[in-house]
Write an enzyme that holds these catalytic residues in place. Structure first.
Site, PDB file in Angstrom:
ATOM      1  N   ARG A   1     -31.890 -39.858 -34.787  1.00 31.60           N
ATOM      2  CA  ARG A   1     -31.943 -38.684 -33.917  1.00 31.60           C
ATOM      3  C   ARG A   1     -31.576 -39.105 -32.485  1.00 31.60           C
ATOM      4  O   ARG A   1     -32.167 -38.643 -31.517  1.00 31.60           O
ATOM      5  CB  ARG A   1     -33.325 -38.024 -33.935  1.00 31.60           C
TER       6      ARG A   1
ATOM      7  N   LYS B   1     -48.578 -30.940 -27.451  1.00 29.59           N
ATOM      8  CA  LYS B   1     -48.033 -31.209 -28.791  1.00 29.59           C
ATOM      9  C   LYS B   1     -47.311 -32.549 -28.693  1.00 29.59           C
ATOM     10  O   LYS B   1     -46.313 -32.665 -27.993  1.00 29.59           O
ATOM     11  CB  LYS B   1     -47.069 -30.100 -29.197  1.00 29.59           C
ATOM     12  N   TRP B   2     -47.832 -33.554 -29.388  1.00 30.39           N
ATOM     13  CA  TRP B   2     -47.363 -34.948 -29.264  1.00 30.39           C
ATOM     14  C   TRP B   2     -46.501 -35.272 -30.483  1.00 30.39           C
ATOM     15  O   TRP B   2     -47.007 -35.433 -31.582  1.00 30.39           O
ATOM     16  CB  TRP B   2     -48.578 -35.864 -29.186  1.00 30.39           C
ATOM     17  N   ASP B   3     -45.206 -35.383 -30.257  1.00 26.36           N
ATOM     18  CA  ASP B   3     -44.254 -35.516 -31.367  1.00 26.36           C
ATOM     19  C   ASP B   3     -43.830 -36.984 -31.559  1.00 26.36           C
ATOM     20  O   ASP B   3     -44.079 -37.842 -30.691  1.00 26.36           O
ATOM     21  CB  ASP B   3     -43.029 -34.631 -31.051  1.00 26.36           C
TER      22      ASP B   3
ATOM     23  N   ASN C   1     -40.371 -38.570 -33.654  1.00 23.07           N
ATOM     24  CA  ASN C   1     -39.280 -38.090 -34.500  1.00 23.07           C
ATOM     25  C   ASN C   1     -38.354 -39.119 -35.109  1.00 23.07           C
ATOM     26  O   ASN C   1     -37.210 -38.794 -35.431  1.00 23.07           O
ATOM     27  CB  ASN C   1     -38.430 -37.094 -33.702  1.00 23.07           C
TER      28      ASN C   1
ATOM     29  N   CYS D   1     -47.796 -34.446 -34.187  1.00 26.38           N
ATOM     30  CA  CYS D   1     -46.641 -33.962 -34.937  1.00 26.38           C
ATOM     31  C   CYS D   1     -45.742 -35.170 -35.123  1.00 26.38           C
ATOM     32  O   CYS D   1     -45.674 -36.037 -34.256  1.00 26.38           O
ATOM     33  CB  CYS D   1     -45.968 -32.890 -34.083  1.00 26.38           C
TER      34      CYS D   1
ATOM     35  N   ASP E   1     -41.960 -28.958 -40.595  1.00 27.85           N
ATOM     36  CA  ASP E   1     -40.926 -28.158 -39.916  1.00 27.85           C
ATOM     37  C   ASP E   1     -40.432 -27.037 -40.817  1.00 27.85           C
ATOM     38  O   ASP E   1     -39.739 -26.130 -40.355  1.00 27.85           O
ATOM     39  CB  ASP E   1     -39.737 -29.048 -39.526  1.00 27.85           C
TER      40      ASP E   1
HETATM   41  C1  DGJ Z   1     -39.903 -31.914 -34.464  1.00 28.04           C
HETATM   42  C2  DGJ Z   1     -41.068 -30.981 -34.529  1.00 28.04           C
HETATM   43  O1  DGJ Z   1     -41.624 -31.010 -35.801  1.00 28.04           O
HETATM   44  C3  DGJ Z   1     -40.600 -29.588 -34.142  1.00 28.04           C
HETATM   45  O2  DGJ Z   1     -41.654 -28.677 -34.245  1.00 28.04           O
HETATM   46  C4  DGJ Z   1     -40.082 -29.618 -32.736  1.00 28.04           C
HETATM   47  O3  DGJ Z   1     -41.109 -29.916 -31.851  1.00 28.04           O
HETATM   48  C5  DGJ Z   1     -38.954 -30.643 -32.625  1.00 28.04           C
HETATM   49  N1  DGJ Z   1     -39.358 -31.935 -33.134  1.00 28.04           N
HETATM   50  C6  DGJ Z   1     -38.514 -30.801 -31.202  1.00 28.04           C
HETATM   51  O4  DGJ Z   1     -37.599 -31.797 -31.036  1.00 28.04           O
END
Ligand code: DGJ
Length: 724
Positions: free
Chosen positions: A431, A464-466, A468, A514, A536
């Site tokens: 990503r 909201k702590w992501d 990815n 998250c 998601d």
């Molecule tokens: C992944 C999260 O699961 C989504 O809800 C959103 O916050 C995106 N990242 C944002 O990049």
């Protein structure tokens, strides 16, 4: 016998009891500990098996005792998964532990058993905690190096368990596995001889597997435990980093079944210097003979009462609005203000700005790491929007992804060595981002100061702590050679510490974990975060099995569920179906509100008001699945007030053949003698049912059931029952 821990000096037995279960540890003459029993609680000590186990199939007690070890180590005959593997300074890899002393804390229901190696000054403490009200026990292992030479740790699991012999060969493993957009799917397999490894090794909990397992007994007719009956042994690990669960079955010649769980030893090593200690994550274990529903209720109650951060554990989760699904990175002040006005009209209580508000973050190729508002999108920063949101009566929430950085960011340009890397290798992006090495103290401190300032400068109520991406080039070249692989554990420790420090400075802020959807769902994360983002995938039909699987191991109030416009099959779901699917946990709205007509907006507002009315039951009630864990086309769940006075039933159905009758829902947990008024059937019927309510006894509701009224493809029903 009290609910707790009892030591029987004469027999050298530790008996751990909860309301309905018991766990018995015995001591061998040489000081080794073995697990003698784990199952239903029995009336007398004499009812439990005592050492040495009387097994007709083997006279080889040394071997048998090693197979039953309470904490298997790399020692003696090696046939089962060890919990601890160490290397002493002289190269010895054999660890021989024996009992030294123990301490029972009656007030807290805690047992600590101290073990020591026969030769080397290494101490190991087995710590157990009893949660009698939830029928659960937690355990972990602590090591302390009392010598002057270092000890290398190659594996340290939290615990290992023996399943009852008598039933071996009939165990079925149930676990949660999936992928992005299909998290927490229920998977089942009969155990056969060999090892089954469930694991996460991506530096976060993971989408592919979840640190929860359960073994139920399958009878000769092939039936395993149901939602209401049958024996299940289960456990979950409180760890959001690399983890593993090994389920193994050996023929000896009768099959022996064991489960070991803890930190993943894959690429793990830890340098335990002189005087240093190491603690494993907690492992939660439980047994029930009341089937899958009781497994879930015990875990949910435990999470609500003992796991979730205390500040928000008892609080109802606000209905949130988040525009990620609607606008992705294209957020800006005026558009967010318009959405905030619409969200407030609907009844949302928390307005969250997701990704895209900071740095050069117009897409996923830039900006991560530069946590200051993008002035093209928010010309005076975030404050005008926050004030507008607050003025509309809502709290304000913000998305961050602190552990990540885009190579195209000021942070990365300033500190290229802060990411995991090997100097001679390219850095693989995913990503378009790289992962910061949170094991580095300066990275942890930098992130703390940045987030602390963000929270101090703005009226933010929710983060909201992501997270990815998964890890690659997992190197920490600046660390001393013997510590370079400690980051797997240190990263997670620093992550937890960071959140705890922020919570300490900003106690009114709640936190959601998250990871690209539901990649951070585990009891470790839930001991620092108030909720997790489940997936998601917000298609309301796809969500049902995801939410059902989640419900097996995790409490409904920890699961945010959004109503969005997802409909990948062109199923044309009704708004009501979308909402009812999201009623299963904490409700969120993620749709583009500009696309909702006036009628839809009004209907949504009514549905949100209905949710708020039943929210205490859904978020704090006792949870029952009325259909089986593997049923996907038809699903029904029930939430019952702790005092039994009210309950809500949500039922979903895909489609019905002409000749099939309306399914009936057999309710659970009601008082058979009491009379219940079925106040509401479906939202449209609410008004009618007030004047002509249905009344049924608890017995009738549990044995004849409620009749559903499914008429459309993808239909749903909501019932609210009140005890008269
Ligand atoms: C992944 C999260 O699961 C989504 O809800 C959103 O916050 C995106 N990242 C944002 O990049």
């Amino acid at each position: 016998m009290a609910d707790s821990v009892t030591y029987y000096e004469d027999q050298k037995l530790f008996l751990l009891t909860t309301s309905n279960t018991a766990y018995l540890i015995g001591q061998l003459p040489g000081g080794g500990l073995i697990q003698l029993y784990w199952g239903p609680r029995l009336p007398r000590l004499a009812d439990y098996p005592v050492p040495p186990p009387d097994r007709q199939h083997s006279s080889d007690h040394a071997r048998l005792n090693s197979l039953l070890a309470e904490l298997p180590t790399l020692h003696g005959i090696q046939e089962i998964e060890p919990c601890i593997r160490t290397v002493f300074h002289d190269g010895t890899r054999d660890l021989r532990l024996s009992y030294q002393s123990h301490h029972i804390d009656v007030a807290t229901g805690e047992l600590a058993i101290l073990l020591k190696d026969h030769f080397y000054p290494l101490e190991v403490t087995l710590r157990y905690r009893i949660f009698a009200d939830c029928d659960l026990i937690t355990r972990r292992v602590e090591l302390t190096n009392r010598g002057s030479e270092p000890v290398e740790l190659e594996e340290v699991l939290s615990g290992s368990l023996v399943l009852p012999f008598e039933r071996a060969g009939q165990y079925r493993l149930t676990h949660l596995a999936g992928a992005w957009a299909m998290e927490t799917q229920v998977n089942r397999t009969m155990l056969t001889p060999g090892r089954k490894l469930l694991e996460g090794r991506h530096n976060y909990t993971g989408h592919l597997a979840n640190p929860f397992w359960a073994l139920d007994l399958v009878g000769p007719e092939g039936a395993g435990a149901s939602e209401t009956a049958g024996e299940v042994w289960f456990g979950g690990l409180a760890w959001g980093g690399n983890w593993k669960i090994v389920v193994e079955q050996l023929n000896m010649p009768a099959p022996l079944t064991r489960v070991a769980a803890g930190l993943n030893d894959w690429d793990f090593s830890w340098h335990l210097g002189a005087g240093q200690s190491f603690e494993t994550p907690w492992l939660t274990i439980g047994y029930t003979n009341q089937g899958w529903g009781q497994v879930s209720r015990n875990l949910h109650r435990y999470q609500r009462r003992h796991v979730l951060p205390a500040a928000f554990a008892e609080k109802l989760r606000p209905v949130l609005y988040n525009s990620w699904e609607a606008v992705h990175f294209a957020v800006n002040q005026s558009q967010q203000m318009t959405l905030a006005e619409k969200a407030a009209r609907l009844g949302a209580e928390l307005f969250v700005v997701d990704d895209g508000w900071f740095g050069e973050r117009d897409h996923d190729r830039a900006g991560l790491g530069d946590w200051t508002p993008n002035l093209q999108k928010f010309p005076q920063g975030l404050t005008p929007l926050i004030e507008r949101v607050n003025g509309l009566g809502m709290q304000f929430g913000l998305w961050v992804e602190p552990e990540m950085v885009n190579p195209d960011s000021d942070l990365y340009r300033a500190h290229p060595n802060w990411v995991y890397h090997f100097p001679t290798r390219d850095r693989t992006t995913s990503r378009n981002q790289l992962m910061l090495n949170l094991a580095r103290p300066e990275v942890e401190q930098y992130l703390f100061e940045m987030l602390d300032r963000l929270l101090a400068d703005h009226n933010i109520s929710y983060i909201k702590w992501d997270f990815n991406r998964t890890i690659s080039e997992a190197g920490w070249p600046d660390a001393p050679a013997e510590q370079q692989r400690e980051f797997w554990v240190r990263h997670v420790q620093a992550f937890y510490r960071l959140v705890d420090r922020l919570r300490h400075n900003h106690p009114a802020v709640s936190f959601e974990a998250c990871a690209g959807g539901g990649g951070r769902a585990d009891m470790g994360t839930l001991s620092h975060f108030d909720h997790v983002w489940t997936s998601d995938n917000t298609d309301p039909y796809d969500r049902l099995p995801i939410q059902q699987g989640y419900s097996l191991a995790y409490a409904p109030n920890t699961m945010y569920c959004w109503v969005t416009n997802w409909d990948h099959n062109r199923s044309h779901y009704t708004l009501r179906y979308r909402f009812f699917s999201s009623f299963m946990g904490s409700l969120g709205i993620g749709a583009d509100l500009n696309q909702w007509s006036e009628t839809e907006t009004q209907e949504a507002a009514d549905l949100i008001a209905s949710y708020k009315a039943i929210r205490p039951l859904i978020q704090h009630g006792e949870f029952y699945r009325l259909t089986g864990l593997s049923e996907a086309e038809r699903m029904a769940v029930q939430y019952l007030a702790e005092d039994g006075s009210e309950c809500v039933v949500l039922a979903f159905h895909y489609r019905r053949h002409f000749w099939q009758p309306q399914p009936r829902l057999l309710l659970q947990g009601l008082n058979p003698q009491a009379i219940y008024e079925v106040v509401k059937d479906s939202i449209e019927d609410m008004a009618d049912s007030e004047s002509n309510p249905l009344q049924m006894s608890g017995q009738a509701l549990m044995s004849l059931g409620l009749t559903t009224s499914f008429h459309e493809t993808y239909d749903s029903n909501l019932f609210i029952l009140k005890r008269l």
